[in-house]
Design a protein around this motif. Structure first.
Motif, mmCIF file in Angstrom:
data_model
loop_
_atom_site.group_PDB
_atom_site.id
_atom_site.type_symbol
_atom_site.label_atom_id
_atom_site.label_comp_id
_atom_site.label_asym_id
_atom_site.label_seq_id
_atom_site.Cartn_x
_atom_site.Cartn_y
_atom_site.Cartn_z
ATOM 1 N N VAL A 107 26.931 40.357 1.082
ATOM 2 C CA VAL A 107 27.090 41.371 2.133
ATOM 3 C C VAL A 107 28.107 42.423 1.675
ATOM 4 C CG1 VAL A 107 27.992 41.666 4.506
ATOM 5 C CG2 VAL A 107 26.450 39.776 3.991
ATOM 6 N N PHE A 153 33.103 44.625 10.599
ATOM 7 C CA PHE A 153 33.056 45.923 9.929
ATOM 8 C C PHE A 153 31.588 46.264 9.721
ATOM 9 C CE2 PHE A 153 36.955 43.788 8.628
ATOM 10 C CZ PHE A 153 37.872 44.697 9.107
ATOM 11 N N GLY A 163 28.116 47.215 8.176
ATOM 12 C CA GLY A 163 27.589 46.892 6.845
ATOM 13 C C GLY A 163 26.437 45.922 6.984
ATOM 14 N N GLU A 205 23.227 51.003 4.814
ATOM 15 C CA GLU A 205 23.574 50.325 6.069
ATOM 16 C C GLU A 205 24.301 51.259 7.045
ATOM 17 O OE1 GLU A 205 22.852 47.442 7.354
ATOM 18 O OE2 GLU A 205 22.101 46.249 5.689
ATOM 19 N N LEU A 250 34.729 38.271 13.700
ATOM 20 C CA LEU A 250 33.905 37.206 13.131
ATOM 21 C C LEU A 250 34.832 36.271 12.342
ATOM 22 C CD1 LEU A 250 30.764 39.105 11.763
ATOM 23 C CD2 LEU A 250 30.815 37.412 13.594
ATOM 24 N N ASP A 276 36.218 37.239 8.989
ATOM 25 C CA ASP A 276 37.000 38.478 8.893
ATOM 26 C C ASP A 276 38.491 38.295 9.166
ATOM 27 O OD1 ASP A 276 34.375 39.271 8.763
ATOM 28 O OD2 ASP A 276 34.703 41.130 9.827
#
Ligand SMILES: Nc1nc2c([nH]c(=O)n2[C@@H]2O[C@H](COP(=O)(O)OP(=O)(O)OP(=O)(O)O)[C@@H](O)[C@H]2O)c(=O)[nH]1
Length: 132
Positions: free
Chosen positions: A6, A33, A35, A51, A114, A117
């Motif tokens: 990712v 973020f 993406g 993206e 998340l 993150d």
């Protein structure tokens, strides 16, 4: 366990970072973020430009790699590259996300990120306050 690759954009405007809230799926409501997954045949930069155009309708400048991250979710291994970016053209339009906020260091903890993150957030606070 399968690995997914990712790319994520840490969009910066002065001392603020753009956080987006997932609008669908298992982690709906969590913040991330912008993406997504790198498609076959794409490099990280191509994926990030694609993206951001798809998700937010913006063109970006990719300034530098901020960090890479490995995290085990229950059903996959995440390998994520996070790039410091700025908006080159456009104003974000939320195509997939349910909300978005520009956050400074003092407010980065005000949303639920998340799980993968959380380690980036700590690093970002230092970067935003001390410039490193
Ligand atoms: N974009 C993004 N994905 C993240 C972050 N942190 C994190 O764990 N992920 C995970 O990385 C994966 C990225 O997938 P995605 O759903 O955004 O990618 P995509 O747009 O290509 O996917 P899709 O169209 O298949 O849903 C998700 O499982 C997401 O939970 C983050 O900060 N940004």
């Amino acid at each position: 366990m399968k690995t997914i690759n990712v790319v994520a954009a840490i969009l910066q405007d002065g001392n603020k970072i753009y956080a987006t809230q997932r609008g669908y799926g298992k982690f709906k409501g969590f913040w991330e973020f912008p993406g997504g997954k790198i498609d076959e045949g794409e490099c990280a930069y191509e994926a990030l430009h694609r993206e951001l155009l798809e998700e937010l309708k913006i063109k970006i400048d990719i300034d530098s790699l901020f960090c890479t991250l490995d995290y085990d979710y229950d059903d996959f291994h995440l390998h994520m590259q996070c790039f410091l970016c700025t908006i080159k053209e456009g104003t974000p339009v939320l195509v997939e996300h349910q909300n978005a906020l520009w956050l400074d260091a003092a407010n980065l903890d005000s949303v639920t990120w998340l799980p993968a993150d959380i380690s980036i957030i700590e690093k970002l606070k230092t970067y935003l306050t001390e410039g490193k």
